[in-house]
Design a protein around this motif. Structure first.
Motif, PDB file in Angstrom:
ATOM      1  N   ALA A   1      -2.349  -1.160   6.575  1.00 39.80           N
ATOM      2  CA  ALA A   1      -1.265  -0.192   6.355  1.00 39.80           C
ATOM      3  C   ALA A   1       0.097  -0.873   6.500  1.00 39.80           C
ATOM      4  O   ALA A   1       0.987  -0.695   5.660  1.00 39.80           O
ATOM      5  N   LEU A   2       0.252  -1.685   7.548  1.00 36.24           N
ATOM      6  CA  LEU A   2       1.544  -2.350   7.760  1.00 36.24           C
ATOM      7  C   LEU A   2       1.851  -3.304   6.610  1.00 36.24           C
ATOM      8  O   LEU A   2       2.976  -3.381   6.121  1.00 36.24           O
TER       9      LEU A   2
ATOM     10  N   SER B   1       5.570  -2.769  -0.253  1.00 33.25           N
ATOM     11  CA  SER B   1       6.215  -1.811  -1.153  1.00 33.25           C
ATOM     12  C   SER B   1       7.704  -1.624  -0.821  1.00 33.25           C
ATOM     13  O   SER B   1       8.405  -0.902  -1.522  1.00 33.25           O
ATOM     14  N   ALA B   2       8.158  -2.274   0.275  1.00 30.86           N
ATOM     15  CA  ALA B   2       9.569  -2.122   0.652  1.00 30.86           C
ATOM     16  C   ALA B   2      10.453  -2.878  -0.343  1.00 30.86           C
ATOM     17  O   ALA B   2      10.064  -3.957  -0.810  1.00 30.86           O
TER      18      ALA B   2
ATOM     19  N   PRO C   1       3.958   4.921   1.693  1.00 28.31           N
ATOM     20  CA  PRO C   1       5.198   5.300   1.007  1.00 28.31           C
ATOM     21  C   PRO C   1       4.895   6.362  -0.047  1.00 28.31           C
ATOM     22  O   PRO C   1       3.850   6.304  -0.692  1.00 28.31           O
ATOM     23  N   SER C   2       5.793   7.346  -0.215  1.00 34.88           N
ATOM     24  CA  SER C   2       5.481   8.416  -1.164  1.00 34.88           C
ATOM     25  C   SER C   2       5.427   7.844  -2.586  1.00 34.88           C
ATOM     26  O   SER C   2       6.178   6.940  -2.949  1.00 34.88           O
TER      27      SER C   2
ATOM     28  N   MET D   1      -3.345   8.001   7.278  1.00 31.23           N
ATOM     29  CA  MET D   1      -1.978   7.485   7.101  1.00 31.23           C
ATOM     30  C   MET D   1      -1.494   7.675   5.652  1.00 31.23           C
ATOM     31  O   MET D   1      -0.411   7.228   5.298  1.00 31.23           O
ATOM     32  N   GLY D   2      -2.344   8.275   4.822  1.00 27.38           N
ATOM     33  CA  GLY D   2      -1.911   8.634   3.461  1.00 27.38           C
ATOM     34  C   GLY D   2      -2.191   7.599   2.387  1.00 27.38           C
ATOM     35  O   GLY D   2      -1.646   7.692   1.284  1.00 27.38           O
ATOM     36  N   PHE D   3      -3.071   6.625   2.677  1.00 23.37           N
ATOM     37  CA  PHE D   3      -3.273   5.538   1.696  1.00 23.37           C
ATOM     38  C   PHE D   3      -4.402   5.780   0.684  1.00 23.37           C
ATOM     39  O   PHE D   3      -4.669   4.945  -0.151  1.00 23.37           O
ATOM     40  N   ARG D   4      -5.125   6.868   0.764  1.00 24.92           N
ATOM     41  CA  ARG D   4      -6.172   7.262  -0.189  1.00 24.92           C
ATOM     42  C   ARG D   4      -7.138   6.098  -0.525  1.00 24.92           C
ATOM     43  O   ARG D   4      -7.219   5.640  -1.650  1.00 24.92           O
TER      44      ARG D   4
END
Ligand SMILES: Cc1cc2nc3c(=O)[nH]c(=O)nc-3n(C[C@H](O)[C@H](O)[C@H](O)COP(=O)(O)OP(=O)(O)OC[C@H]3O[C@@H](n4cnc5c(N)ncnc54)[C@H](O)[C@@H]3O)c2cc1C
Length: 537
Positions: A527-528, A534-535, A92-93, A118-121
């Motif tokens: 990731a999931l 975070s939703a 999520p951004s 996937m952008g999770f750093r």
């Protein structure tokens, strides 16, 4: 695109042979063939004088739909399956949460790579040094008898498989084609492109070192962070959930998602996890010796007049024998044209394993000849297998003379139950050295009996396998993890939320490919979980 399977051609077929075979299989003329690629190339050497290559080909033709309709039901022709990898989630951004990965072996590297993609750093922690420095330390044991307990064959960037033959095949089921993703990423990191299509790809040590560096650069470019000489000494668990890791220097790193890709030799970390109440149980593994033969013996036996053909390369073997005492003996991690390596991570212990370079052109072939054992052989405690391994590794150290030489014996003497005093035609490759003597006290009696029974049986499959001068060195104890850190369907520890046991150390892999594939699966699960955490409620 159409996939043609089981296209068989003789070993020395001309380049044009593939095109002719495609045209014949599809019943088309050359102008209808737009192009083709080799998806897989294997060989059938059962008939040594007439070795065949077996291809799987992806073929592009004009008017594919009509051709498929015409060929409906024809064996060996089907639409090419989609093996492209698709990410399961995106970070999520603005997300501040960062997953932590412990270990930079194939499992940790692929978990880290996928999380980064996937952008999770991810923050990736490694107890050992970066791969170049680690290489120097590893050679320190082989050349100068100096062991660095935190930087060696088992520990450091790249994990246990860095100094290896780099065999890249696995028997794990892979319906999602994760193996393809692993090979594709390896090629991006400068692995030889042929690994994408040869049936038993391998990379070899020196290339692995460079690839590991390339993969690190890719992960860093995507926002991941590597921290070497950062041993995780403790984890904080609160209310059944991971909250943080604590490094050996006392630094605390908070995280809600922790991938545990620590390999099979992190015995102190296994103990820490057990002490913190993480569910672990004993699991079977194997122990035995390394055996060395002239590579030419294996090549001649497997390939006969085609021995030395560059397409076939140095021959390998796979052997198994079920013994009268109920034990199974099998060949493990066979390294064609390679060397036997000193693979201990603990002072005062000797452990063998094997590696090769890409060229596989050393004089000897080696493999582990190992005997399966189960927790019934070391009952009482979930970590009892570690004590059992240590006992035999310490004994090997003593039998080797207490200076990291490995104890050794010629096969002829081992079978005749007499100590060896002199090498014959096979010179061992293990460094720093091999001390000849009697190997029978170096393993439990049942293992010695099983190996004595198996070697003559193997000799009937590979003539000369039990040759008098073949050399045994001991002991091979780090064949797989002695424990399993069990996980649930969401890949989390059975009793610790947010903890993701992965790869070989957790008992979910047994080799480079399967560890890398497990790293991908665990990264997807992390990731999931992070996306759903975070939703908005
Ligand atoms: C000499 C040798 C040759 C081999 N040859 C082959 C081969 O040809 N083909 C094949 O498929 N397999 C081979 N293997 C096996 C293969 O290397 C392993 O199956 C694979 O590396 C397991 O991957 P992993 O990521 O699960 O663990 P590992 O590769 O063991 O990586 C674990 C990493 O975690 C780090 N670590 C451990 N504890 C901590 C801690 N507390 N804090 C921070 N970091 C920690 C370690 O330093 C290590 O780098 C070989 C192994 C050896 C030793």
């Amino acid at each position: 695109m159409l996939r043609l399977t089981d296209v068989q051609l003789p070993l020395d077929h001309p380049e044009s042979g593939l095109e002719s075979a495609i045209l014949a299989r599809l019943g088309i003329t050359a102008d209808a063939l737009l192009g083709y690629t080799v998806f897989r190339r294997a060989y059938d050497a059962r008939k040594k004088s007439a070795v065949n290559l077996i291809y799987t080909l992806d073929v592009e033709v004009g008017n594919e739909a009509a051709l498929l309709k015409r060929l409906q039901g024809k064996r060996g022709v089907q639409p090419t399956p989609d093996t492209n990898y698709r990410f399961v989630a995106r970070a999520p951004s603005g997300s501040k949460m960062r997953p932590v990965v412990i270990g930079t072996g194939p499992c940790g590297l692929f978990a880290g790579l996928l999380l980064a993609q996937m952008g999770f750093r991810p923050i990736i922690l490694e107890r050992g040094k970066s791969v170049r420095e680690r290489t120097k330390d590893t050679f320190g044991l082989w050349r100068k008898r100096v062991l660095h307990p935190e930087s060696n064959v088992q520990f450091g960037e790249g994990g246990a498989g860095t100094f290896s033959d780099g065999k890249l095949w696995t028997q794990v089921k892979d319906p999602n084609h994760y193996g393809r993703k692993v090979l594709t990423e390896f090629v991006k990191a400068d692995a030889p492109p042929e690994i994408l299509y040869v049936s038993k790809p391998h990379i070899g040590t020196f290339r692995l070192v460079k690839m590991v560096e390339q993969m690190r650069a890719s992960i860093e470019a995507l926002g991941g962070e590597f921290r070497f000489e950062s041993k995780v000494d403790d984890i904080e668990i609160d209310d059944g959930r991971v909250r943080a890791v604590v490094l050996a220097n006392g630094e605390r790193i908070a995280t809600s998602h922790l991938v545990l890709a620590i390999g099979h030799s992190a015995r102190d970390t296994f103990q820490m996890l057990y002490d913190r109440g993480v569910y672990v149980e004993a699991k079977p593994f194997s122990l035995g010796f390394r055996i060395e033969h002239p590579q030419s013996l294996i090549d001649n036996c497997r390939f006969g007049p085609n021995a030395g053909n560059p397409i076939l390369g140095a021959a390998d073997y796979k052997l198994v024998h079920h013994c009268e005492n109920g034990r199974s003996v099998y060949s493990f991690c066979m390294c064609p044209g390679g060397t036997v390596v000193a693979a201990t991570s603990e002072p005062g212990r000797v452990v063998t394993n094997g590696m090769s370079q890409y060229s596989r052109n050393e004089r000897n072939a080696n493999s582990g000849i190992v005997v399966g054992i189960t927790p019934a052989d070391y009952p009482g405690h979930p970590l009892a297998g570690i004590a059992f391994q240590r006992e035999w590794e310490s004994r090997a150290f003593e039998l080797g003379g207490g200076n990291y030489d490995a104890p050794g014996q010629l096969v002829g003497d081992f079978l005749a139950n007499r100590p060896s005093t002199e090498f014959g035609s096979v010179l061992p490759s293990y460094k720093p050295g091999v001390r000849l003597g009697d190997l029978s006290p170096s393993l439990p009696d049942y293992a010695i009996a099983a190996i004595r029974e198996a070697l003559p049986v193997f000799d009937r499959q590979i003539q000369g396998f039990a040759m008098r001068d073949a050399v045994l060195t001991g002991v091979e104890t780090r064949t797989s993890s002695p424990i399993r850190i069990k996980r649930n369907d969401l890949f989390e520890s059975l009793n610790t939320r947010g903890l993701y046991p992965a790869g070989e150390g957790a008992g979910y892999a047994g080799g480079i490919m399967s560890a890398a594939i497990d790293g991908i699966k665990v990264a997807e699960a992390v990731a999931l979980s992070m996306v759903s955490a975070s939703a908005p409620a």
